[in-house]
Design an enzyme around this catalytic site. Structure first.
Site, short mmCIF file in Angstrom:
data_model
loop_
_atom_site.label_atom_id
_atom_site.label_comp_id
_atom_site.label_asym_id
_atom_site.label_seq_id
_atom_site.Cartn_x
_atom_site.Cartn_y
_atom_site.Cartn_z
NE ARG A 130 13.16 2.55 8.77
CZ ARG A 130 13.95 1.51 8.55
NH1 ARG A 130 14.19 0.65 9.52
NH2 ARG A 130 14.48 1.29 7.38
CB VAL A 131 7.99 -0.55 10.55
CG1 VAL A 131 8.10 -2.02 10.23
CG2 VAL A 131 7.33 -0.34 11.90
N GLY A 132 11.10 -1.02 9.26
CA GLY A 132 11.85 -1.34 8.05
C GLY A 132 11.31 -2.56 7.34
CB THR A 179 20.92 -6.99 5.52
OG1 THR A 179 21.47 -5.87 6.20
CG2 THR A 179 22.02 -7.68 4.74
N GLY A 180 20.02 -4.12 4.46
CA GLY A 180 20.36 -2.88 3.77
C GLY A 180 19.29 -1.83 3.96
CB THR A 191 20.08 -5.85 9.89
OG1 THR A 191 19.33 -4.70 10.22
CG2 THR A 191 19.14 -7.01 9.72
#
Ligand code: ASP
Length: 289
Positions: free
Chosen positions: A200-202, A222-223, A173
């Protein structure tokens, strides 16, 4: 003095550090020309989205079906403005659509609505799929399929490629934070994690989860998005800045907030300094005038 930091994602290869370096330099140049922090972080993020080595814009991860790409992006300024898109499809630069959402009464547009909004704004249809992203997914499915499972732990146990699993499925990302001398801004963009379902939403488009900007500075995380979202990590990291911790201290504090198995990286700025760190590895670059 103005300063900027860009990252190429948790577990990204530090050998790809040329991209965050060029992006942060471009953002700094924009600040030197009188542009604000928001314009600078959006510019840097656009450059990183266009670099197919990263999992954002062109080169984004494919979903489990091997065809669908759904991307998340968001931007925020220290005065509380926020704009995001989630699970957007078939656009070249999700961050530019997120920036356009900021100019509406909404904070987040998702799925078909986000894509249709992008078209209304004049963003042409664009397929961000690359052969490398397809190969990445095929590698993963070849390991995950026989297991009948798709959890990270199962994959780690079965992994039999030369490339370490963290590098192969690494986040990648992209994100950027900037201070222009008066205000802070942050932007982030992602193709999401690997082996995820449609819809799917992060953490990236969720304010306070993948990113936050406030009076004390700006943070991009991020991750593993689900873990980051559950811990509202960016908001809490900013709260540490607000109580007087330095960016370096906030990076160390943040990396200690999640279980050791979780992939996480972070970039942080306040009004005078910047810092970055990751649990495993991360391509990143910071610069100041
Ligand atoms: N946080 C992103 C997500 O879960 C992935 C990443 O940072 O690499 O969607």
């Amino acid at each position: 003095m103005p300063h900027v930091v860009c990252h190429g994602g948790s577990a990204s290869n530090p050998e790809d550090g040329d991209a965050p370096r060029l992006a942060s330099q471009a953002a700094l140049d924009a600040l030197a020309q009188g542009k604000g922090a928001l314009e600078a972080v959006v510019l840097a993020t656009t450059l990183l989205e266009d670099d197919s080595r990263f999992n954002a814009g062109t080169g984004s991860n494919l979903r489990f079906d091997g065809k669908t790409i759904q991307m998340d992006a968001s931007c925020m300024t220290s005065d509380g403005s926020f704009g995001a898109v989630a699970a957007i499809e078939l656009v070249k630069n999700p961050i530019l659509v997120a920036r356009a959402v900021m100019a509406t009464p909404h904070v987040l547009l998702a799925g078909d609505g986000a894509t249709a909004f992008a078209r209304r704004c004049g963003f042409a249809e664009y397929d961000p799929a690359t052969p490398a992203a397809k190969e990445r997914l095929e590698q993963l499915i070849s390991v995950a399929g026989p297991l009948g499972e798709w959890s990270r732990a199962d994959l780690e146990r079965a992994w039999n490629f030369e490339t370490p699993i963290r590098v192969a499925i690494g986040g990648d990302t992209v994100g950027c934070v900037a201070w222009d001398g008066k205000a802070c801004a942050v932007a982030s963009s992602s193709g999401g994690t690997t082996l995820v379902l449609r819809g799917r939403v992060g953490d990236v488009p969720l304010p306070g989860c993948g990113l936050y900007a406030g009076a004390s500075g700006a943070v991009a995380v991020t991750g593993d998005g689900e873990f980051i979202a559950r811990s509202i990590l960016a908001y809490r990291a900013h709260a540490e800045l607000a109580r007087g911790c330095s960016p370096e201290e906030v990076v160390a504090w943040s990396l200690g907030q999640l279980d050791e198995a979780v992939d996480v990286g972070i970039i942080v700025i306040d009004h005078t300094q910047f810092a970055a760190g990751a649990r495993h590895q991360m391509a990143w670059h910071g610069c100041a005038t």
